[in-house]
Design an enzyme around this catalytic site. Structure first.
Site, mmCIF file in Angstrom:
data_model
loop_
_atom_site.group_PDB
_atom_site.id
_atom_site.type_symbol
_atom_site.label_atom_id
_atom_site.label_comp_id
_atom_site.label_asym_id
_atom_site.label_seq_id
_atom_site.Cartn_x
_atom_site.Cartn_y
_atom_site.Cartn_z
ATOM 1 N N GLU A 83 0.810 -1.215 0.000
ATOM 2 C CA GLU A 83 0.000 0.000 0.000
ATOM 3 C C GLU A 83 0.844 1.265 0.000
ATOM 4 O O GLU A 83 0.489 2.262 -0.648
ATOM 5 C CB GLU A 83 -0.945 -0.012 1.203
ATOM 6 C CG GLU A 83 -2.105 -0.991 1.087
ATOM 7 C CD GLU A 83 -1.709 -2.439 1.346
ATOM 8 O OE1 GLU A 83 -2.506 -3.351 1.034
ATOM 9 O OE2 GLU A 83 -0.587 -2.655 1.871
ATOM 10 N N HIS A 152 -10.595 -5.951 8.445
ATOM 11 C CA HIS A 152 -11.452 -5.927 7.259
ATOM 12 C C HIS A 152 -12.774 -5.191 7.501
ATOM 13 O O HIS A 152 -13.607 -5.127 6.602
ATOM 14 C CB HIS A 152 -11.778 -7.357 6.801
ATOM 15 C CG HIS A 152 -10.606 -8.098 6.248
ATOM 16 N ND1 HIS A 152 -9.556 -8.505 7.022
ATOM 17 C CD2 HIS A 152 -10.315 -8.493 4.975
ATOM 18 C CE1 HIS A 152 -8.673 -9.151 6.267
ATOM 19 N NE2 HIS A 152 -9.120 -9.146 5.023
#
Length: 347
Positions: A83, A152
């Site tokens: 990321e 998540h």
């Protein structure tokens, strides 16, 4: 056939076309985002999409489905699982005149890119006295209600709303998703685009030709006179459920959809509070040092003499997000909102 494939290609193709007059389509939020990204790619050759598994797979939630097929791997790029590298590359591309759109696969995965976002992306324009713009969009699927594991189902909005130089938005409807993603891509400032993943497959009308709302505007989505409810993203649906139940009990509830988290458009909020005198602000994130905290403080500063009760907050608990079996106990629901409404009315 998976639930991701239940919407036909014909609907997607219809959403992808550029209509000449008002054209309403019933689309899930994920497909509305796909149509908005497609339109942005068609309209501007500088727009690039990049992220993990967004190419042939179409992303974990199929938001980018068929876009690499139609625009090629140089404009819809699969990236390594890194990321920080994704955002760092986007910063370089923006400096070279491109308009990159990054996908962070899940909310909890954004933190490896936190340094790039908060110390580089957010500050680059100010550091160069406005000579460099940063037209970077970072798409962040966020929030709970999907029964997933740790990292998540988080709601990290407040970290980034605190950072000067970043814009934050979050659509709650397919119509807003279609238009807001295009407006975010057109912005010359970096925009974090928080997508409520639990709403991806909920359908709603999308006017593919007309959008009266500006990107950084909040709006009243239900009128009422007794209590104001304020929220964003998936929480707006919870607030609408609570308002419907309250109406059956004789309480008139007004609902404000924030849409933009930084900057926040306070005009509709304050107008509503001055009318109702009572307000409940809700979000899925933990309540301590949160966006609802900021909104509560601002309402108190600017509409104190209109308040008939303290500004109340409903939020996730101040704990790490629990295992999936406990998410219903953790996440605010209509019952918790209604309990706050009852408290506000009791003053």
């Amino acid at each position: 056939m998976s639930r991701h494939d239940t919407v036909t290609d014909e609907l997607t193709d219809a959403a992808a076309s550029a209509p000449q007059e008002s054209e309403i389509r019933e689309l899930p939020l994920a497909k509305a985002l796909n149509a908005g990204l497609r339109k942005a790619l068609e309209d501007d050759d500088r727009v690039l999409l990049m992220g993990e598994d967004i190419g042939p797979l179409g992303g974990v939630f199929r938001v980018t489905e068929h876009l690499q097929r139609d625009f090629g791997p140089k404009r819809v790029m699969d990236t390594p699982l890194a990321e920080s590298g994704i955002v760092g590359a986007a910063i370089g591309l923006a400096m070279r005149g491109y308009r990159p759109v990054c996908e962070i696969q899940f909310d909890g995965f954004i933190f490896p890119a936190f340094d790039q976002i908060t110390t580089q992306l957010a500050k680059m324009t100010a550091r160069h006295h406005g000579a460099i713009s940063m037209p970077v969009v970072i798409r962040v699927p966020y929030g709970g209600h999907i029964g997933a594991v740790e990292h998540h189902q988080e709601s990290p909005e407040a970290y980034f709303a605190h950072t000067a130089g970043l814009r934050l938005v979050s659509p709650s409807t397919p119509h807003d998703a279609y238009w807001m993603i295009q407006e975010a891509i057109q912005s010359d400032d970096p925009v974090l685009f928080f997508e409520p993943k639990s709403r991806y497959w909920h359908k709603g009308p999308v006017d593919l030709a007309s959008n009266p709302a500006e990107l950084h505007s909040s709006k009243i989505v239900r009128t009422g006179s007794d209590v104001t409810l304020v929220g964003h993203g998936a929480m707006v649906n919870v607030l609408m459920q609570a308002a419907e139940i309250a109406a059956g009990e004789g309480t008139s509830v007004e609902v404000v959809d924030l849409r933009s988290l930084s900057p926040i458009d306070y005009v509709p909020i304050l107008e509503s509070v001055r009318k109702t005198g009572r307000v409940v602000v809700a979000s899925e994130a933990p309540g301590f040092v949160s966006i609802p905290s900021e909104i509560a403080a601002t309402i108190t500063e600017h509409a104190f003499y209109s308040l008939e009760a303290p500004v109340l907050r409903v939020s996730g608990f101040d704990t790490p997000f629990p295992p999936a079996k406990l998410e219903r106990a953790y996440l605010p629901d209509a019952d918790r909102v209604l309990e706050a409404v009852d408290r506000a009315l009791a003053y």
